[in-house]
Write an enzyme that holds these catalytic residues in place. Structure first.
Site, PDB file in Angstrom:
ATOM      1  N   TYR A   1      39.211  38.997  41.340  1.00  0.00           N
ATOM      2  CA  TYR A   1      38.760  39.369  40.007  1.00  0.00           C
ATOM      3  C   TYR A   1      38.710  40.715  39.807  1.00  0.00           C
ATOM      4  O   TYR A   1      39.170  41.125  38.809  1.00  0.00           O
ATOM      5  CB  TYR A   1      37.339  38.644  39.820  1.00  0.00           C
TER       6      TYR A   1
ATOM      7  N   LYS B   1      40.909  42.924  36.681  1.00  0.00           N
ATOM      8  CA  LYS B   1      40.278  43.426  35.682  1.00  0.00           C
ATOM      9  C   LYS B   1      40.592  44.927  35.690  1.00  0.00           C
ATOM     10  O   LYS B   1      40.586  45.750  34.820  1.00  0.00           O
ATOM     11  CB  LYS B   1      38.650  43.194  35.785  1.00  0.00           C
TER      12      LYS B   1
END
Length: 240
Positions: free
Chosen positions: A147, A151
């Site tokens: 993640y 991001k």
């Protein structure tokens, strides 16, 4: 004529707040969603915002979905890349599938949505691309290598694309939320939530509406001199 805004993951959580705020600001809004038909139809009934189902991880599905939105509403001038998933695991336990699923949605999904719209924005000499990243893409987070990488990649993508779009009247920006009072965060045990809040200088979780207001500003004509930037909406938890 009202501009058309397309919000991915736009029928729940932060995405729903963004969709509603853009509609209130005068945009014609389309909300994409991936799988929860019941939630999407409830959102449509409550807000009057049309919903469109496809996975942002599939380029061809994105191109077809965008074509349907534009046939219904007109050329998309504002894109909000909000759709995202988590597949959390400590790195020594993470699987290739967990890695791929998050990268495919949270990073490749931003490419898959932006690329089919880019030529039209260039031709019209106007566009707004706003991507929702995360505090964990800025500072990293244990158990979220996939993640955090995705991001952080969204931020790098934005900085590069902003330079390409500048002369064509296209701005490309990021909003990086901290911990927001979404259903997902509110579902964690209260002690965990209290520990999170203790790390936030303003002493509370953010609201989806606070993130939505950042997006509405970046979408506006008034934000035309802002490009390649990241708005960190995290209550002071992480400062760059």
């Amino acid at each position: 004529m009202a501009r058309v805004a397309l919000v991915t993951g736009g029928s729940r959580g932060i995405g729903a707040a963004i969709s509603v705020a853009l509609k209130a600001a005068g945009y014609k809004v389309a909300a994409n969603y991936a799988g929860n038909d019941e939630a999407a139809q409830k959102f449509k009934a409550e807000t009057g915002i049309p919903v469109y189902k496809w996975s942002v991880a599939d380029y061809d599905a994105c191109a077809a979905g965008i074509a349907k939105v534009e046939a219904d509403l007109g050329p998309v001038e504002v894109l909000v890349n909000n759709a995202g998933i988590t597949r959390d695991a400590m790195f020594h336990k993470i699987t290739p599938q967990q890695w791929r699923e998050v990268i495919d949605t949270n990073l490749s999904g931003v490419f898959n949505m932006t690329h089919p719209l880019w030529t039209g924005m260039r031709d019209r000499k106007f566009g707004r691309v706003i991507t929702i990243s995360s505090i964990n893409g800025q500072k990293g987070q244990m158990g979220q290598a996939n993640y955090s990488a995705a991001k952080a990649g969204d931020i790098g993508f934005t900085k590069a694309l902003a330079q390409e779009g500048a002369r064509a009247g296209i701005t490309v920006n990021v909003v990086a939320p901290g911990y927001i009072a979404t259903d997902m965060v509110m579902a964690v045990p209260e002690k965990v939530r209290e520990a999170i809040i203790s790390q936030i200088p303003v002493g509370r979780l953010g609201t989806p509406e606070e993130i939505a207001r950042c997006v509405v500003f970046l979408a506006s004509d008034e934000a035309g001199f802002i490009s390649g930037s990241t708005i960190s909406a995290n209550g002071g938890q992480y400062m760059l």
